[in-house]
Design a protein around this motif. Sequence first.
Motif, PDB file in Angstrom:
ATOM      1  N   GLN A   1       0.807  -1.207   0.000  1.00 37.82           N
ATOM      2  CA  GLN A   1       0.000   0.000   0.000  1.00 37.82           C
ATOM      3  C   GLN A   1       0.847   1.267   0.000  1.00 37.82           C
ATOM      4  O   GLN A   1       0.361   2.342  -0.268  1.00 37.82           O
ATOM      5  N   ASN A   2       2.124   1.132   0.302  1.00 38.93           N
ATOM      6  CA  ASN A   2       2.991   2.284   0.482  1.00 38.93           C
ATOM      7  C   ASN A   2       3.875   2.569  -0.731  1.00 38.93           C
ATOM      8  O   ASN A   2       4.508   3.594  -0.804  1.00 38.93           O
TER       9      ASN A   2
ATOM     10  N   LEU B   1      13.782  -6.132  -0.840  1.00 38.73           N
ATOM     11  CA  LEU B   1      12.859  -5.114  -1.338  1.00 38.73           C
ATOM     12  C   LEU B   1      12.569  -5.273  -2.832  1.00 38.73           C
ATOM     13  O   LEU B   1      11.954  -4.399  -3.442  1.00 38.73           O
ATOM     14  N   ASN B   2      13.026  -6.384  -3.404  1.00 39.24           N
ATOM     15  CA  ASN B   2      12.722  -6.736  -4.793  1.00 39.24           C
ATOM     16  C   ASN B   2      13.091  -5.615  -5.764  1.00 39.24           C
ATOM     17  O   ASN B   2      12.267  -5.114  -6.529  1.00 39.24           O
ATOM     18  N   THR B   3      14.354  -5.205  -5.712  1.00 37.07           N
ATOM     19  CA  THR B   3      14.839  -4.122  -6.556  1.00 37.07           C
ATOM     20  C   THR B   3      16.305  -4.356  -6.884  1.00 37.07           C
ATOM     21  O   THR B   3      16.918  -5.308  -6.388  1.00 37.07           O
ATOM     22  N   THR B   4      16.862  -3.496  -7.693  1.00 37.91           N
ATOM     23  CA  THR B   4      18.301  -3.472  -7.954  1.00 37.91           C
ATOM     24  C   THR B   4      18.821  -2.036  -7.809  1.00 37.91           C
ATOM     25  O   THR B   4      19.881  -1.704  -8.328  1.00 37.91           O
TER      26      THR B   4
ATOM     27  N   GLU C   1      16.560  -0.087   5.529  1.00 41.22           N
ATOM     28  CA  GLU C   1      15.614   0.986   5.851  1.00 41.22           C
ATOM     29  C   GLU C   1      15.810   2.200   4.941  1.00 41.22           C
ATOM     30  O   GLU C   1      14.845   2.801   4.473  1.00 41.22           O
ATOM     31  N   LEU C   2      17.046   2.560   4.670  1.00 42.69           N
ATOM     32  CA  LEU C   2      17.295   3.708   3.801  1.00 42.69           C
ATOM     33  C   LEU C   2      16.875   3.419   2.363  1.00 42.69           C
ATOM     34  O   LEU C   2      16.302   4.280   1.697  1.00 42.69           O
ATOM     35  N   LEU C   3      17.125   2.204   1.891  1.00 43.30           N
ATOM     36  CA  LEU C   3      16.667   1.825   0.554  1.00 43.30           C
ATOM     37  C   LEU C   3      15.146   1.859   0.494  1.00 43.30           C
ATOM     38  O   LEU C   3      14.565   2.352  -0.476  1.00 43.30           O
ATOM     39  N   ARG C   4      14.498   1.383   1.540  1.00 51.44           N
ATOM     40  CA  ARG C   4      13.030   1.411   1.587  1.00 51.44           C
ATOM     41  C   ARG C   4      12.531   2.854   1.495  1.00 51.44           C
ATOM     42  O   ARG C   4      11.605   3.157   0.767  1.00 51.44           O
ATOM     43  N   LYS C   5      13.182   3.756   2.213  1.00 54.17           N
ATOM     44  CA  LYS C   5      12.772   5.165   2.178  1.00 54.17           C
ATOM     45  C   LYS C   5      12.965   5.766   0.786  1.00 54.17           C
ATOM     46  O   LYS C   5      12.162   6.575   0.341  1.00 54.17           O
TER      47      LYS C   5
ATOM     48  N   TYR D   1      10.108   4.034  -1.469  1.00 54.37           N
ATOM     49  CA  TYR D   1       8.709   4.197  -1.095  1.00 54.37           C
ATOM     50  C   TYR D   1       8.420   5.613  -0.607  1.00 54.37           C
ATOM     51  O   TYR D   1       8.618   5.927   0.567  1.00 54.37           O
ATOM     52  N   LYS D   2       7.989   6.452  -1.501  1.00 51.38           N
ATOM     53  CA  LYS D   2       7.408   7.759  -1.189  1.00 51.38           C
ATOM     54  C   LYS D   2       8.308   8.757  -0.468  1.00 51.38           C
ATOM     55  O   LYS D   2       7.811   9.638   0.203  1.00 51.38           O
ATOM     56  N   THR D   3       9.592   8.648  -0.545  1.00 55.03           N
ATOM     57  CA  THR D   3      10.443   9.671   0.043  1.00 55.03           C
ATOM     58  C   THR D   3      11.395  10.157  -1.037  1.00 55.03           C
ATOM     59  O   THR D   3      12.336   9.472  -1.382  1.00 55.03           O
ATOM     60  N   ASN D   4      11.147  11.335  -1.573  1.00 53.33           N
ATOM     61  CA  ASN D   4      11.977  11.876  -2.643  1.00 53.33           C
ATOM     62  C   ASN D   4      12.776  13.086  -2.190  1.00 53.33           C
ATOM     63  O   ASN D   4      13.181  13.892  -3.008  1.00 53.33           O
ATOM     64  N   ASP D   5      12.984  13.228  -0.906  1.00 55.04           N
ATOM     65  CA  ASP D   5      13.734  14.356  -0.393  1.00 55.04           C
ATOM     66  C   ASP D   5      14.984  13.844   0.319  1.00 55.04           C
ATOM     67  O   ASP D   5      14.895  13.209   1.373  1.00 55.04           O
ATOM     68  N   LEU D   6      16.128  14.118  -0.284  1.00 57.81           N
ATOM     69  CA  LEU D   6      17.397  13.624   0.250  1.00 57.81           C
ATOM     70  C   LEU D   6      17.642  14.104   1.675  1.00 57.81           C
ATOM     71  O   LEU D   6      18.073  13.339   2.532  1.00 57.81           O
ATOM     72  N   SER D   7      17.330  15.340   1.964  1.00 62.86           N
ATOM     73  CA  SER D   7      17.548  15.881   3.306  1.00 62.86           C
ATOM     74  C   SER D   7      16.686  15.186   4.350  1.00 62.86           C
ATOM     75  O   SER D   7      17.135  14.940   5.471  1.00 62.86           O
ATOM     76  N   SER D   8      15.451  14.843   3.996  1.00 62.39           N
ATOM     77  CA  SER D   8      14.566  14.139   4.938  1.00 62.39           C
ATOM     78  C   SER D   8      15.102  12.761   5.273  1.00 62.39           C
ATOM     79  O   SER D   8      15.070  12.331   6.428  1.00 62.39           O
ATOM     80  N   ILE D   9      15.584  12.062   4.265  1.00 56.49           N
ATOM     81  CA  ILE D   9      16.137  10.726   4.509  1.00 56.49           C
ATOM     82  C   ILE D   9      17.386  10.836   5.372  1.00 56.49           C
ATOM     83  O   ILE D   9      17.570  10.076   6.321  1.00 56.49           O
TER      84      ILE D   9
END
Length: 167
Positions: free
Chosen positions: A15-16, A50-53, A123-127, A130-138
């Motif tokens: 859902q995320n 997380l099923n990615t590369t 966790e950082l890869l997940r961020k 999934y819906k986090t496009n701000d480098l400073s926030s991460i």
Amino acid sequence: INSYEQCFLALLLVQNKENDSGEQDRIGIIICCHGDTTASSIANVANMLLNTTWLKAIDMPLTASIDKTYMKFRSMAVSVHRNKGILLLVDMGSLYDFGERLQQETGIMTKVVDNISTPLAIELLRKVLYKTNDLSSIYQFTITPSESDTDKKPAILSLCMTGEGAS
């Protein structure tokens, strides 16, 4: 993780997930660690879970030079940069300086997270995915101290896995 917990996590994460239409705007994420396979191993675990590369890895054998490793990083950073910056995950030492050097040479916004571990990389890869496009926030997530257990108040959490409101 047992199969029941995997299913539960899958229901929460599905859902995320952000639409894949914006991959050109995604933050680049690279892990660089000392050792023959350290970075590759962490990246493989995180990518598989997380099923990615998307998480890229640079291993720095102890016999490799800093400059040669930096040039690998610089080349990879330029290739994965999608106008949202680069998140560099490092284990220790001189690798920490790669972010500032890249930013000075190319203008690519770079944040460096040191003392990386597998759970933090996941966790950082997940961020990033999934819906986090701000480098400073991460980046802020990694430097914000967490509450100690004594500061937390008791809570009751009721979840509905069916989506029908059974909780």
